[in-house]
Design a protein around this motif. Sequence first.
Motif, PDB file in Angstrom:
ATOM      1  N   ALA A   6       0.474  -1.842  -0.168  1.00  0.00           N
ATOM      2  CA  ALA A   6       0.167   0.171  -0.275  1.00  0.00           C
ATOM      3  C   ALA A   6       1.107   1.039  -0.370  1.00  0.00           C
ATOM      4  O   ALA A   6       0.502   2.338  -0.145  1.00  0.00           O
ATOM      5  N   ALA A   7       1.944   1.317  -0.069  1.00  0.00           N
ATOM      6  CA  ALA A   7       2.487   1.842   0.543  1.00  0.00           C
ATOM      7  C   ALA A   7       3.698   2.405  -0.602  1.00  0.00           C
ATOM      8  O   ALA A   7       4.733   3.277  -0.272  1.00  0.00           O
ATOM      9  N   GLY A   8       3.740   1.440  -1.285  1.00  0.00           N
ATOM     10  CA  GLY A   8       5.133   2.056  -2.818  1.00  0.00           C
ATOM     11  C   GLY A   8       5.416   1.109  -3.244  1.00  0.00           C
ATOM     12  O   GLY A   8       5.842   0.650  -3.830  1.00  0.00           O
ATOM     13  N   GLY A   9       5.342  -0.021  -1.412  1.00  0.00           N
ATOM     14  CA  GLY A   9       6.475  -1.134  -2.346  1.00  0.00           C
ATOM     15  C   GLY A   9       5.991  -2.164  -3.220  1.00  0.00           C
ATOM     16  O   GLY A   9       4.889  -2.579  -3.971  1.00  0.00           O
ATOM     17  N   SER A  10       6.380  -3.726  -3.553  1.00  0.00           N
ATOM     18  CA  SER A  10       6.229  -4.813  -4.828  1.00  0.00           C
ATOM     19  C   SER A  10       5.634  -5.417  -4.024  1.00  0.00           C
ATOM     20  O   SER A  10       7.104  -6.254  -3.221  1.00  0.00           O
ATOM     21  N   VAL A  11       5.327  -6.374  -3.787  1.00  0.00           N
ATOM     22  CA  VAL A  11       5.408  -8.011  -3.324  1.00  0.00           C
ATOM     23  C   VAL A  11       6.329  -9.069  -4.234  1.00  0.00           C
ATOM     24  O   VAL A  11       5.333  -8.991  -5.332  1.00  0.00           O
ATOM     25  N   VAL A  12       6.812  -9.281  -3.359  1.00  0.00           N
ATOM     26  CA  VAL A  12       8.077 -10.218  -4.627  1.00  0.00           C
ATOM     27  C   VAL A  12       7.004 -12.050  -4.451  1.00  0.00           C
ATOM     28  O   VAL A  12       7.438 -12.229  -5.367  1.00  0.00           O
ATOM     29  N   ARG A  13       7.243 -12.145  -3.169  1.00  0.00           N
ATOM     30  CA  ARG A  13       6.456 -13.538  -2.902  1.00  0.00           C
ATOM     31  C   ARG A  13       5.658 -13.312  -2.224  1.00  0.00           C
ATOM     32  O   ARG A  13       6.007 -12.704  -0.735  1.00  0.00           O
ATOM     33  N   LYS A  14       4.535 -13.546  -2.470  1.00  0.00           N
ATOM     34  CA  LYS A  14       3.399 -13.936  -1.612  1.00  0.00           C
ATOM     35  C   LYS A  14       3.634 -14.606  -0.744  1.00  0.00           C
ATOM     36  O   LYS A  14       4.344 -15.881  -0.260  1.00  0.00           O
ATOM     37  N   PRO A  15       2.911 -14.342   0.921  1.00  0.00           N
ATOM     38  CA  PRO A  15       2.972 -15.104   1.512  1.00  0.00           C
ATOM     39  C   PRO A  15       2.362 -16.647   1.840  1.00  0.00           C
ATOM     40  O   PRO A  15       1.205 -17.071   1.709  1.00  0.00           O
ATOM     41  N   GLU A  16       3.343 -17.300   2.411  1.00  0.00           N
ATOM     42  CA  GLU A  16       3.142 -19.345   2.177  1.00  0.00           C
ATOM     43  C   GLU A  16       3.430 -19.829   4.144  1.00  0.00           C
ATOM     44  O   GLU A  16       4.797 -19.281   3.744  1.00  0.00           O
ATOM     45  N   SER A  17       3.636 -20.967   3.791  1.00  0.00           N
ATOM     46  CA  SER A  17       3.688 -21.564   4.630  1.00  0.00           C
ATOM     47  C   SER A  17       5.273 -21.990   4.309  1.00  0.00           C
ATOM     48  O   SER A  17       5.213 -22.886   3.073  1.00  0.00           O
ATOM     49  N   ALA A  18       6.545 -22.498   4.774  1.00  0.00           N
ATOM     50  CA  ALA A  18       7.219 -23.382   4.991  1.00  0.00           C
ATOM     51  C   ALA A  18       8.055 -24.271   5.379  1.00  0.00           C
ATOM     52  O   ALA A  18       6.906 -25.033   6.103  1.00  0.00           O
ATOM     53  N   GLN A  19       8.538 -25.381   4.209  1.00  0.00           N
ATOM     54  CA  GLN A  19       9.026 -26.297   4.899  1.00  0.00           C
ATOM     55  C   GLN A  19       9.438 -26.558   5.999  1.00  0.00           C
ATOM     56  O   GLN A  19       9.815 -27.281   6.926  1.00  0.00           O
ATOM     57  N   TRP A  20       9.873 -25.202   6.842  1.00  0.00           N
ATOM     58  CA  TRP A  20      10.510 -25.146   8.172  1.00  0.00           C
ATOM     59  C   TRP A  20       9.796 -25.237   8.755  1.00  0.00           C
ATOM     60  O   TRP A  20       9.617 -24.966  10.118  1.00  0.00           O
ATOM     61  N   GLY A  21       8.355 -24.570   8.748  1.00  0.00           N
ATOM     62  CA  GLY A  21       7.317 -25.029   9.559  1.00  0.00           C
ATOM     63  C   GLY A  21       6.582 -23.385  10.495  1.00  0.00           C
ATOM     64  O   GLY A  21       5.967 -23.375  10.366  1.00  0.00           O
TER      65      GLY A  21
END
Length: 129
Positions: free
Chosen positions: A94-109
């Motif tokens: 919202a502040a002008g940045g860009s999403v590079v990788r959408k949040p997701e569950s990681a294999q490390w938990g």
Amino acid sequence: MSPKVNVIMLGVRDMARAKKFYAEGLGAEIETDYPNFVSLNLGEGSSSLALYEWDAAAQDAGVSAEGSGFRGVSFHYGTETRAEVDEVISKAEAAGGSVVRKPESAQWGGYFGYFADPDGYLWKVATNS
């Protein structure tokens, strides 16, 4: 002597845009505000963040201002919950940045995602929960 990081400096192309992104968008407190240099407080227990005009920062270091692409560095923002990860990334976008990788569950938990600030610096936002 042990190394201690107490200030992280980023060279930025547009000072007004970068200052707005970090102060208004992400809530950092401006401590020093000069035309080519801004210092921000990132909160208790964290290093300070300095924004320095790109060409002036390169000149200060005695190196060329040319360069782009992956800079070999990312900054990590730890949160307590998955909801906070989503919130921080949403605020950055919202502040002008860009999403590079959408949040997701990681294999490390855990749970994580990445955003880039307006100058392309990568920030990983993650939680172990």
